[in-house]
Enzyme design. Structure first.
Site, PDB file in Angstrom:
ATOM      1  N   TYR K  26       0.789  -1.219   0.000  1.00 56.46           N
ATOM      2  CA  TYR K  26       0.000   0.000   0.000  1.00 56.46           C
ATOM      3  C   TYR K  26       0.832   1.285   0.000  1.00 56.46           C
ATOM      4  O   TYR K  26       0.275   2.376   0.073  1.00 56.46           O
ATOM      5  CB  TYR K  26      -0.924   0.009   1.227  1.00 56.46           C
ATOM      6  CG  TYR K  26      -1.820  -1.193   1.269  1.00 56.46           C
ATOM      7  CD1 TYR K  26      -2.638  -1.512   0.174  1.00 56.46           C
ATOM      8  CD2 TYR K  26      -1.875  -2.032   2.377  1.00 56.46           C
ATOM      9  CE1 TYR K  26      -3.468  -2.622   0.204  1.00 56.46           C
ATOM     10  CE2 TYR K  26      -2.705  -3.139   2.412  1.00 56.46           C
ATOM     11  CZ  TYR K  26      -3.492  -3.434   1.327  1.00 56.46           C
ATOM     12  OH  TYR K  26      -4.301  -4.520   1.343  1.00 56.46           O
ATOM     13  N   ASN K  75     -14.466   2.999  -1.092  1.00 59.48           N
ATOM     14  CA  ASN K  75     -13.594   1.827  -1.001  1.00 59.48           C
ATOM     15  C   ASN K  75     -14.059   1.036   0.212  1.00 59.48           C
ATOM     16  O   ASN K  75     -13.697   1.356   1.340  1.00 59.48           O
ATOM     17  CB  ASN K  75     -12.131   2.243  -0.846  1.00 59.48           C
ATOM     18  CG  ASN K  75     -11.212   1.033  -0.796  1.00 59.48           C
ATOM     19  OD1 ASN K  75     -11.668  -0.089  -0.560  1.00 59.48           O
ATOM     20  ND2 ASN K  75      -9.930   1.248  -1.013  1.00 59.48           N
ATOM     21  N   HIS K  81     -16.781  -7.696  -0.716  1.00 55.87           N
ATOM     22  CA  HIS K  81     -17.009  -9.056  -1.201  1.00 55.87           C
ATOM     23  C   HIS K  81     -18.070  -9.795  -0.406  1.00 55.87           C
ATOM     24  O   HIS K  81     -18.487 -10.888  -0.764  1.00 55.87           O
ATOM     25  CB  HIS K  81     -15.695  -9.835  -1.138  1.00 55.87           C
ATOM     26  CG  HIS K  81     -14.531  -9.013  -1.543  1.00 55.87           C
ATOM     27  ND1 HIS K  81     -14.420  -8.492  -2.813  1.00 55.87           N
ATOM     28  CD2 HIS K  81     -13.443  -8.561  -0.871  1.00 55.87           C
ATOM     29  CE1 HIS K  81     -13.321  -7.772  -2.887  1.00 55.87           C
ATOM     30  NE2 HIS K  81     -12.712  -7.796  -1.720  1.00 55.87           N
ATOM     31  N   HIS K 101     -10.541   0.494  -5.460  1.00 56.57           N
ATOM     32  CA  HIS K 101      -9.705  -0.414  -4.655  1.00 56.57           C
ATOM     33  C   HIS K 101      -8.238  -0.131  -4.909  1.00 56.57           C
ATOM     34  O   HIS K 101      -7.859   0.184  -6.037  1.00 56.57           O
ATOM     35  CB  HIS K 101     -10.003  -1.880  -4.977  1.00 56.57           C
ATOM     36  CG  HIS K 101     -11.358  -2.279  -4.558  1.00 56.57           C
ATOM     37  ND1 HIS K 101     -11.706  -2.507  -3.261  1.00 56.57           N
ATOM     38  CD2 HIS K 101     -12.496  -2.447  -5.281  1.00 56.57           C
ATOM     39  CE1 HIS K 101     -12.987  -2.807  -3.188  1.00 56.57           C
ATOM     40  NE2 HIS K 101     -13.499  -2.764  -4.399  1.00 56.57           N
ATOM     41  N   SER K 103      -5.758  -2.377  -4.587  1.00 57.73           N
ATOM     42  CA  SER K 103      -5.213  -3.499  -5.356  1.00 57.73           C
ATOM     43  C   SER K 103      -6.219  -3.925  -6.424  1.00 57.73           C
ATOM     44  O   SER K 103      -7.378  -3.532  -6.388  1.00 57.73           O
ATOM     45  CB  SER K 103      -4.919  -4.667  -4.424  1.00 57.73           C
ATOM     46  OG  SER K 103      -6.127  -5.101  -3.823  1.00 57.73           O
TER      47      SER K 103
END
Lengths: 142, 142, 142, 142, 142, 142, 142, 142, 142, 142, 142, 142
Positions: K26, K75, K81, K101, K103
């Site tokens: 990050y 985010n 999920h 996001h 990633s």
């Protein structure tokens, strides 16, 4: 092995009911009372305790734990099987986390066979009832 | 049939928006107003009400409910399909819980066909809009 | 809400055994006797009744129902989970159909979690035993 | 072992074609003729026979069977793999039911590997052709 | 190509509603009227017709068909996707069977993508509305 | 039907515990004693017996069996569901093999519904307890 | 029905081998020769023809077809089951497309049961060998 | 808690390689040496040891164990995930069995997430390397 | 490339039947005879041979092989698809292992498409019958 | 064994990058250079070479190959796992095709475990890097 | 394009650790500092910020956002999920939401490939690290 | 961040139809015109453009791109979900690739939720219509 001095036992949803409901599964000792037993069995450790039914508060406390204790015993209860977020926190923090469950999650419903937390833990102890905590802490005693 | 006197209606995430958004789905009556209608239709019951968007607060309130009411009407909203933890709470407490949904969850997206809560409820009422609550409470009137 | 005057209760396979077998599940009241109770509880409705173990006869009767009644209470029993054909009929006819089950199908075997009928019904009532019929009919009373 | 005196052989869809079509699979003896052989081999039993291509008629006859015979030999043919309803009937009735198939269903297409009937039967006999019936009845002879 | 003279059109559940309900899908011509059109378009063939909502009656008629006609045009409706038994019958009989559907089953819900009947048919015609029958019969004209 | 004179009963893992443990499932007769009963019931056959907990020894004995007996009654126990290798052996040898199980494997856990052995057997007999062996051998008596 | 005058037959991979290889499946008539037969059978239509083994060239030709013909008969061969891209093209263009296959794809390997093209076609004709093309074109003749 | 005096540590396939291969995973202490450490840490217990790479020998030893020890610490290695048969043995015997793994099986490949053994064990200890044995045995010390 | 001098051919279950049974698949040369051919074709190598039907003995021999040979040609037969344990052994040992199969496992039943062994091998050779061994060994000749 | 004289090596997408990119996987020899090595190793064969990134061109060349060579060594690269169409071509042509991959596809991502090509090939050679080609050609040398 | 003036950046669980932990993923800039950079890059917007580890608080803030800002950059971290509930909120509110996001979730574990939020967003930006926020906001600048 | 000067926009199948068909989805601006807008918005970059409906040509151009540009904006259209081969190319080349889609692929059919390309890209931008390209390029401007 790290020199462990302070341990946080972190309990997730419904574990505040231990000793009060479904006693045939969880026994009839409350977690508060059991905590006293643990503290006597492991006098060399300071054992902190936190319980919450709120997923995000478990995350908050895990994040704080790095500044507060040397290790965490985590029973995330029902969030074990559904919380990507708690799993991400365990992965992100530096101190060792041991996963604990009262029941053997691999012996129950299919949806309890998966743990989002296990991959990021030192190890897991399942199925010994309240004894799971004692066994897990014994990892840190040498 | 138990003699029911106090009922808790417990609403989960986004049900505070009823009557404000997506009116074509949920109608244009706010839940607050609908609650008054229910209280008039069932004068023999005391009907308490709680809504939260936080999963853990729903668990907290379900745990308290055993000391507070004789039955729960639970609409866990989106948590119905993902919350192992709320399902565990419904299983753990003693008072009857009736599951309610505004829409027919079996008629919507695949991921809404599963309910972690249903297996531990007395019964389920789906798809009648706000009327689902009235129909569910009628179970307790004889 | 439509002004409902005539209702058809349509029961599928094995529901003629109610009150005779597996009484621990279904109680010991026969459906014939229960029907009398319902007619007394809802004197404002004419309640017709039909039961068949034959999938196609259920389809036949559903098709006729549009000319005969204002609403159908349908318990398709085991066909609920396997009959694309009955689902197609419910979709094709104009009058409201309410799905009913004695047991909570979401709390039983995996293959009972799916309903081909639910997507085309006004709503569904599951799990209250014979009371499911009373609760379902109460939808039409205002 | 129950003292069995009357047995119903109950055959499902397409079993009336035995001996007429696909002889390489089912042999060239008609079921009618085979029935005579069975009656000679087991003179101590009264053997009734019923065949239907209609799922609901198989259910009807199974329900009647409790008042008529002491045991059922059931070959539900293609309904074996799709009929929740027949499975429910076998579960509901009191007399022993033995499942029979001409071919070994576990050795055929994937969709024939599941039986909704097996879980409620005394036992199952698969794959010996018409001999499966003889073998199944031999369970009741001691 | 066989010399075809007699053809049976065999329609399954809900196809008696053609032209009466869901006209936006199935058009507003009744099957009875359409049958007249077909007979005029194919004067060289005798076209028989049978419709039933009962799975087992479709099996019965398919079994009879071998003594009655040279070919079958089969629209098994909702049973297409669930009936192992009808598939077995089509496999067992000697005359050619052509599968027909009004809608394109591969373009609808997932559970309609599978046909237990297709593997045993000469061929399949899907999605042309009532025209599917005309197109299917044209297979037999040369 | 082959003229059968010598039969090998071949039992897999844990079947040596029959009559000793889990008697509520398997009865309280040891297999040794039951074998005597079988030999008396079928005096026309020589019945050999072999039991092993080792998968490969079952394969070894099956391979030898072709030179030793005319038929095999095989209860592969837990290997039934996992052993591609035993299935391959049954397929490779020439003599008829009949599959037997004490319990009805289709009525137990999902992972027991599949048999790697069934596709290569003459037939299968499931669920009659020790009687399954008697019933299976009766296939060879005429 | 649109007034159709020009039709493009568009064949995908390996269909240039028709009549040359695997004749037991595809017959021994080459597509070139069959095309002459079709043109004679349908003198009222101009029938264009294009074959390519390259997925993208099929897309190119489908895109051009809107300016060139009134309808397309498309046999995308093996790309039927794997090409999201051809499916997108059929969806994007305005003229009617009829899907055709020589074999009955629902009767072959599992991976051929899905068609990315079917959902966007007027209808589908499967399994009649080369006759599938004749039958498909007959849709446009009235 | 039972009064435990004799414990059998039962190791499955490849665990004889501990300390010799893949030391980055399993450490560089051989199991033989570790056993001495364990015996010193738990002088109140007699600790027997058996290792085999053969599935059936593990079953044999588990069956004998009931007459030999009061408890078993079982690390079935790769058989954990594939052996229905060992799972059946653990279920059949009377003495408590604790499941142990060096690595955290829930954190490795998907096929290691399932354990056929766990459902029949007192509890499970995963992921602490050789320490898993020490932790597991500590369950029996009070 | 390592300088290879000694090779172990290690064959699993049923490969001792090569040349004796199912000759249409495996040819009519016994493995013993074939071994002589191989030794003549590769005079620069010492070729050892071991066959067992017992999974654990294959593991034992693989573990020994590191001290005995420079490379292994492994045909684990039916254990290829089910043995996590053999896969773990191949991963644990240092010498190169080449996977071999007589038939093309990717062209057979679905359950043979997976190999627990392949991920840990140098490479795999499938489908050339006994020639697979010759081809595999040729990898080591330069 | 056929007397092979001309072989076509047919390479699919990205194999023109061999020796240029991801050298840690594929080595640093270009395929052009490697081809020279192969031709020297197998002077008895004429080795043709074709590479394309276009699926349809691979199909075109396979179709031509029957008139051009006696055998094909096919590395279809990424199309291996997705191309029903190339699989159909391999099935349709008469000459033997051997499948080759640089890496062991069974040891990589799940989606690479399936090959649409393998079922129609003589055999497969995976995982030996460029050596896979040498090993595959050695099949044709005797 | 709406005239956007106020934007809420809403961050979910563990995003408060940005710049502190797992810096290799990050980066080492804290979100607080990055926020200053963003405000300088987009002086024409008022950028509000809220972060919470609690799912329900994210829902609360999204509901408030409609009265507070013109657009949301969301985010949801790990809740992306698993949270049906947050997805329902995004669907219910009127203002545009852009999913972000750090990633590339499609490049990580399988369980991160699904987003309950994406279907209700204007668009999604994944994988650019903190730059994902800058890129997402650039959507609103014209 | 690399100093980017030349960018290739690479569009896959059907993207040449932008602005011509399905305008309700893709808007009514042609990609050619939009390209001019982009070039004006980013005068500091040279923006090349290539579109092809042929999968292999996209691979060809990606391979060339390493010698031609500093970065690629890739919209592979329908090949995104099916092309292992394009994914392999993106992985093999050195320059950064950004994935772009007009629609939000996670909000469409299940088969569009997977991207073989995403795992090898710098990042992904989905769902903003043609604006997705502008947003993606803004990643390279600082």
């Amino acid at each position: 092995m790290l020199r462990i001095m302070k341990i946080l036992i972190l309990n997730g949803p419904n574990l505040n009911l231990t000793g009060e409901r479904e006693k045939e599964i969880y026994g009839n000792v409350s977690f508060k009372d059991y905590l006293e037993t643990l503290r006597k069995l492991f006098p060399e450790f300071t054992i902190n305790y936190f319980q919450s039914n709120i997923e995000g508060e478990i995350i908050n406390r895990l994040q704080q734990a790095t500044n507060e204790v040397n290790a965490v015993i985590l029973n995330a209860g029902g969030y074990t099987h559904t919380s990507v977020a708690i799993g991400d926190t365990v992965k992100a923090i530096d101190i060792p986390v041991v996963e604990v469950h009262l029941s053997n999650i691999l012996a129950r419903e299919e949806f309890r066979h998966h743990s989002f937390i296990a991959p990021h833990c030192v190890g897991s102890v399942f199925g010994f009832g309240l004894d799971s905590y004692r066994i897990a802490i014994s990892y840190f005693r040498y």
